[in-house]
Design an enzyme around this catalytic site. Structure first.
Site, PDB file in Angstrom:
ATOM      1  CG  ASP B  23      -1.687  -1.141   1.520  1.00 41.79           C
ATOM      2  OD1 ASP B  23      -1.736  -2.027   0.665  1.00 41.79           O
ATOM      3  OD2 ASP B  23      -2.295  -1.212   2.608  1.00 41.79           O
ATOM      4  CD  GLU B 203      -6.527  -4.810   4.112  1.00 44.30           C
ATOM      5  OE1 GLU B 203      -5.958  -5.507   4.947  1.00 44.30           O
ATOM      6  OE2 GLU B 203      -6.082  -4.649   2.952  1.00 44.30           O
TER       7      GLU B 203
END
Lengths: 506, 506
Positions: B23, B203
């Site tokens: 990420d 998420e």
């Protein structure tokens, strides 16, 4: 007249003898004659569909073997189509279509969309011979709202509010509408429902009460088909769980659930007027508008999915949440015999000892695989079941299904090196997740059931908490014949495997 | 040190020099030094990720060319990880971390999740040198709720309610939570938000105001990443449009929108503290947890997507509905030169005259194709742009993108006949829909922009109403080199095509 295409025709999935089929329509149960009826979107004379759609008709004693009766409702004018809809049994003759000569259990009324370039309107037709012939109501349409995108009525009797309920799609407005009626002829608008993903349009809604396992309760489930524009490409079905009072459906949560993760599960419809003990039965179209008109079958195009029974159960979505989820169980009728051709228990699957199974009859399989995998990390930890074709001119093709313990997902891989598979929308690989059935210290147990029927695979994960339905098209003359179960690393999989061959009962 | 892997490294997508990246974290703009900062989930010493995750750091003058500064925040103990989060500029020193020696525009505070086997808690760290060094707050954590699945805080200052807002995920409970704070240290719970599809977990939430084109209004957009279990397989991002009062997000509708239809667009994060004129900029991870740890790149694994600017506009979802939709525009910075290598206008594309374009420098393309197609039905009506590799040992590989006028969908086909493509989760074909840009009697016009960067393709449909981001992995030594635009039937496509090669400015 045995031809290669007859040999290639699915055994327990309905296909029309000739011509084009898309959505299943109006499936219902005739309790007097103990017979199941299925109608379907049908173009008798060509296999590309979409012109002058009719309702076709098939009937079955056991939901697995179907007799095709051909066209049953046809449009009156060129350019019109008899689009999708449903059938109800009007036992109490609320419609006035029947007299005493028709058994109450056979008072079938079809509610369908009449499509034309000018409008989509809802019409009714009734049968006085138990669903083999339909007469259109003389004062059709029964519901029109000045829209070209208003279709696919699903009608049922709602006992608590003592009226007929219709769910129907304002397709390009992304709305499911709910109407009510006392006589199937006059309809009153009650409420809208909108949820899920956006796509191009919503179609083929459904609403039915489904039993919750382990309780004496039921919950209402709203079904919704979206086409095209689903994330997996093209057409797919979603569902929502909630409450319905006869007038308005209120979902329990704002999330949406995927009915089947495959690319070939669309336009799901539930059977009406079934006996309580038969459960909530439903059937889909096993194709996708992205390639439906190009699939290499002949003289038919289009197939249903296997009829499934549906319940609801709380199942783990992850270690911290349980979600109420549809549990889907395929129905294999009494006309089909399961012949056990392989069985092993507690077998340790090593990389150097794959399991090979070579059947000898139809090549239609019902496979159940339970496996236990260590929780230890290993990038190669994968189990794979290959479904292999016969060998012809030195060529053998396969499709694969299995589970990767690191990725924690089941997969179906239908990639085959032949011309049809180059279609840019015939996606090769599909996956779905399921939490372990059991977790025991460092071991996790999963189960996979696969029904392989000539050119369709339906995979049910962990006793039906999730499903993947995909068609596949091996080269001419090749069909599924044998199996190989293999592991990509050693001593990590302990398996129970049964393979049944499905054969028509004499 | 030119190596084949250096040559294969994307040009305008950030990749770490060495090691693993997932990420993007805490992207922000330093207005004092006019520099962009990007942090990211990082494992310096191996390329399989997931162990002792750090924040890595990169900076850029133009959002296209990045300098990699390596690890910037590391866990203190083995088994811990500095998980995803965000960075804000605490101009007014609400936190008390700063004194006058630090320019208000450089008072960077990172808010991240400290992960351990016992819990996931939110911590803060601050930088006194404009984001190049971070000091952990001595009284961490600042927010803990006794959960092992509570992560990925995105923080921003909400002017109307005069406080900091955090959106953070109760990951396995499928909830996005909203907290408020006056000092970045003390946090108060305000509300939950839950919507969209169920997967395994939620998420990397985001919440930001996005301008509505053609108005002086803005709407709030909630971003939400789901992994795994998306219908297209594995990881993907959704978004919701609505209102936010500083305490609660209320979506305008109950539907969910897909951010990017590709398999490689995850964990999207917006840049904070940007100038109004720079718009709403955001960046994703260009991979999918289904195969991220196996992709054949070395000595790095993981890449961002190209930075995109986002607006909102009402666009047709079908002929009867317009939907407010994110419009996504890729940012090509000033360090990158676009060299026009091909241009044609009003070209009639026939089956016997494909357009071939052979570039000569980097093989990094920015392609814009506008095409007009007749509305007449023709099952073969398809346009295809093949991106072909160089030839090596007689082998040439390609990926394809295009549009099928009968299926009415764009496709990206990354199937390549090599070993990596056999990965059972590396789905070959992805599609997305878009209504015509213009409809003129029997003609429909569409536009497609494709950015091809070594092993990533980002496709933007109709000026950004929809996008498809996919990685692809040609065999060692092969990279995109030339193009061929072809049609599968005659006289139906009129095209404008420009091809720019992207090269680093000297």
């Amino acid at each position: 007249m045995a031809s290669s295409s007859d040999n290639a025709r699915p055994l327990i999935h309905f296909t029309p003898q000739n011509g084009w089929m898309n959505d299943p329509n109006g499936p219902w149960y005739d309790a007097k004659d103990d017979i199941w009826h299925l109608y379907f979107q049908y173009t008798p004379n060509d296999t590309t569909g979409l012109s002058d759609l009719h309702w076709g008709h098939a009937s079955s004693r056991d939901l697995s073997t179907w007799e095709d009766h051909g066209s049953i409702i046809a449009p009156d004018e060129p350019g019109q189509g008899i689009f999708s809809g449903s059938v109800v049994v009007d036992q109490n003759n609320t419609s006035g279509f029947f007299n005493d000569s028709v058994d109450p259990l056979q008072r079938a009324v079809a509610i369908y969309t009449l499509h034309s370039a000018e409008a989509q309107v809802q019409e009714v037709a009734y049968s006085t011979d138990g669903g083999y012939t339909f007469y259109k109501y003389e004062n059709n349409p029964v519901l029109e709202v000045n829209s070209t995108q208003f279709r696919d009525p699903k009608v049922f009797w709602h006992e608590p509010s003592n009226h007929w309920v219709m769910v129907v799609s304002k397709s390009q407005e992304f709305k499911i509408q709910i109407y009510g009626s006392n006589d199937l002829k006059n309809w009153v608008f009650h409420s809208d429902f909108a949820a899920g993903l956006y796509g191009f349009q919503y179609e083929c809604p459904g609403l039915i009460e489904v039993p919750v396992e382990g309780t004496d309760k039921k919950k209402w489930v709203m079904f919704l088909a979206i086409n095209p524009g689903m994330p997996l490409g093209g057409s797919a079905n979603q569902y929502f769980i909630g409450e319905f009072d006869g007038y308005k459906f209120v979902p329990d949560d704002t999330q949406t659930r995927i009915h089947d993760y495959g690319k070939d599960y669309y336009a799901f419809q539930t059977f009406s007027d079934t006996d309580e003990k038969d459960g909530v039965l439903g059937v889909s179209w096993a194709s996708n508008w992205q390639y439906a008109r190009r699939v290499p079958t002949d003289p038919w195009r289009g197939s249903t999915g296997v009829v499934r029974n549906h319940t609801l159960a709380k199942v783990p979505a992850n270690p911290q949440s349980e979600l109420l989820t549809l549990i889907q169980t395929p129905v294999i009728g009494s006309s089909i015999k399961s012949e056990r051709i392989f069985e092993t228990k507690n077998h340790t699957l090593n990389t150097d000892s794959p399991i090979s199974v070579t059947p000898n009859k139809t090549g239609v399989f019902d496979i159940e695989l339970t496996f236990t995998v260590s929780a230890e990390e290993n990038q190669k930890k994968r189990i794979n079941l290959s479904i292999l074709s016969n060998v012809q001119d030195g060529k053998q093709e396969d499709i694969k299904l299995g589970y990767d313990a690191n990725v924690e997902a089941f997969y179906v891989d239908r990639s085959i090196d032949n011309e049809f598979n180059k279609d840019p929308y015939f996606t090769d690989k599909i996956s779905a997740i399921a939490e372990p059935l059991e977790t025991d210290e460092d071991l996790k147990t999963f189960r996979l059931r696969a029904i392989i029927d000539k050119n369709i695979v339906e995979v049910f994960l962990n006793d039906g908490v999730s499903a993947i339905t995909n068609t596949f098209f091996m080269s001419e003359g090749l069909l599924p014949e044998s199996l190989e179960l293999s592991a990509s690393s050693d001593d990590i999989y302990t398996v129970d495997l049964t393979v049944d061959e499905l054969v028509p009962r004499e």
